[in-house]
Design an enzyme around this catalytic site. Sequence first.
Site, PDB file in Angstrom:
ATOM      1  N   CYS A  77      47.046  56.820   2.250  1.00  0.00           N
ATOM      2  CA  CYS A  77      48.170  57.197   2.811  1.00  0.00           C
ATOM      3  C   CYS A  77      49.446  55.670   2.781  1.00  0.00           C
ATOM      4  CB  CYS A  77      47.873  57.578   4.349  1.00  0.00           C
ATOM      5  SG  CYS A  77      49.368  58.718   4.962  1.00  0.00           S
ATOM      6  N   HIS A 173      44.465  62.320   2.242  1.00  0.00           N
ATOM      7  CA  HIS A 173      43.520  61.439   3.672  1.00  0.00           C
ATOM      8  C   HIS A 173      41.788  61.801   3.443  1.00  0.00           C
ATOM      9  CE1 HIS A 173      45.953  59.731   6.728  1.00  0.00           C
ATOM     10  NE2 HIS A 173      46.722  60.360   6.621  1.00  0.00           N
ATOM     11  N   GLU A 175      39.385  60.645   4.415  1.00  0.00           N
ATOM     12  CA  GLU A 175      38.350  60.885   5.876  1.00  0.00           C
ATOM     13  C   GLU A 175      38.044  62.550   6.075  1.00  0.00           C
ATOM     14  OE1 GLU A 175      41.078  58.682   5.070  1.00  0.00           O
ATOM     15  OE2 GLU A 175      42.151  59.254   7.334  1.00  0.00           O
TER      16      GLU A 175
END
Lengths: 191, 250
Positions: A77, A173, A175
Amino acid sequence: MKLVIIDYGAGNVFSVKSAFERLGIEVSISSNKEEIMSADRVVFPGVGHASAAMEKLRTTGLDKLIPHLTKPVLGVCLGMQLMCDLTEEGNEKGLGIFEGVKVNRFAHELNIPHMGWNNLLDSSGFLEYISEDVYFVHSYFVPISSYTIASCHYGIEFSAALQKNNFYACQFHPEKSGKVGEEILNRFLNA
Amino acid sequence: MLKKRIIPCLDIKEGRTVKGVNFEGLRDAGDPVELAKLYSEEGADELVFLDITATIEKRDTLVELVKRVAEQVNIPFTVGGGIRSVENAYRLLKHGADKISVNSSAVKRPELLNELSAQFGNQCVVLALDARPVNGVWKVFVNGGKVETELNLLDWVKEGVERGAGEILFTSMDHDGTKNGFALEALEAVCQAVNVPVIASGGCGSVGHFIDVFQKTHVDAALAASVFHFGEIEILELKQTLKKHNITIR
């Protein structure tokens, strides 16, 4: 394998840490230069404002260290945006790993931030064959360049991921991107 | 292409889900983390946890919960309920929440929105609001819809976005719980008033209602609770049906 998430006070790293731990990896969060240099994998996260983040990197000297790392590094990011030359956010100079690349603000009529799930296009490099939706949250974007290894469309086409030698970067992202995100993190670990 | 999001909402009291859930195969239906994992596997795009714990002393259970969710769930989630300060928000974000939602506390002290977005960025700040028409004018209510305010719906969402809200979660009180469908006209008015994503909430009772809200308004996401908790609508099936209606869905 030892993975270090660079701690420079820019944003929440708990979710990134948890995501790698779910993959069975030993993770530490550190701003210690020796620890970062000795890691097998380094993650460069970032949420928030580019100027505040760069200020913290300069104060700690991490801005000089990161471009010289030789093990695989993953920017996420804002981390990816700071790896470029320059960003419109605060007209801030970045780390210059992705040379000549300038980060711009979305200027179209669509809602900003670009928030939600969007699919990857033209994936190559460590993202080869991945065309699924991944989770994005950002107001600034990296234009397409020779470093682009996956793109995404939101009003215009922009870089969803970059790669140069041992430096990898995702605008989205991983994750927070469900199963496909897990696959992407796994590929970085195997890079 | 950016996809429309489906968001199950979990009401939390002292770390447990309330209003009940009805699922086979859950070891502990009251554990929000188990439910969150199930929804994530079924294809939920995001989750909202709304804390309705009455006493501040017991609020620590929320931080613990946020931590457990972030450890075990790999989709984004928003946490709301009783957040009054940057400090409150920081504790939740630090333990893995992606966004913070504020409602009554932002009405009482609108500067909270400025403070939160200055500190964490507007992508972290969701302005939730409950509204209903009073003599033909949509008014904002606070304290779980119990207290009417002076604020007009559209004035408040515009002010909220100017102050730093990065997303609007709009619940139509007259539709909420009715299962008669979303407040389509009011939702579209909110979408037209602001340039941040809008989440529709209140009134969903069938798959058709999701189709309507995505075809007839510009909302980015639709939120529901009981239709998911009681298995009346399965997320996987819902998303397949939405795809058949050419709604862009993950």
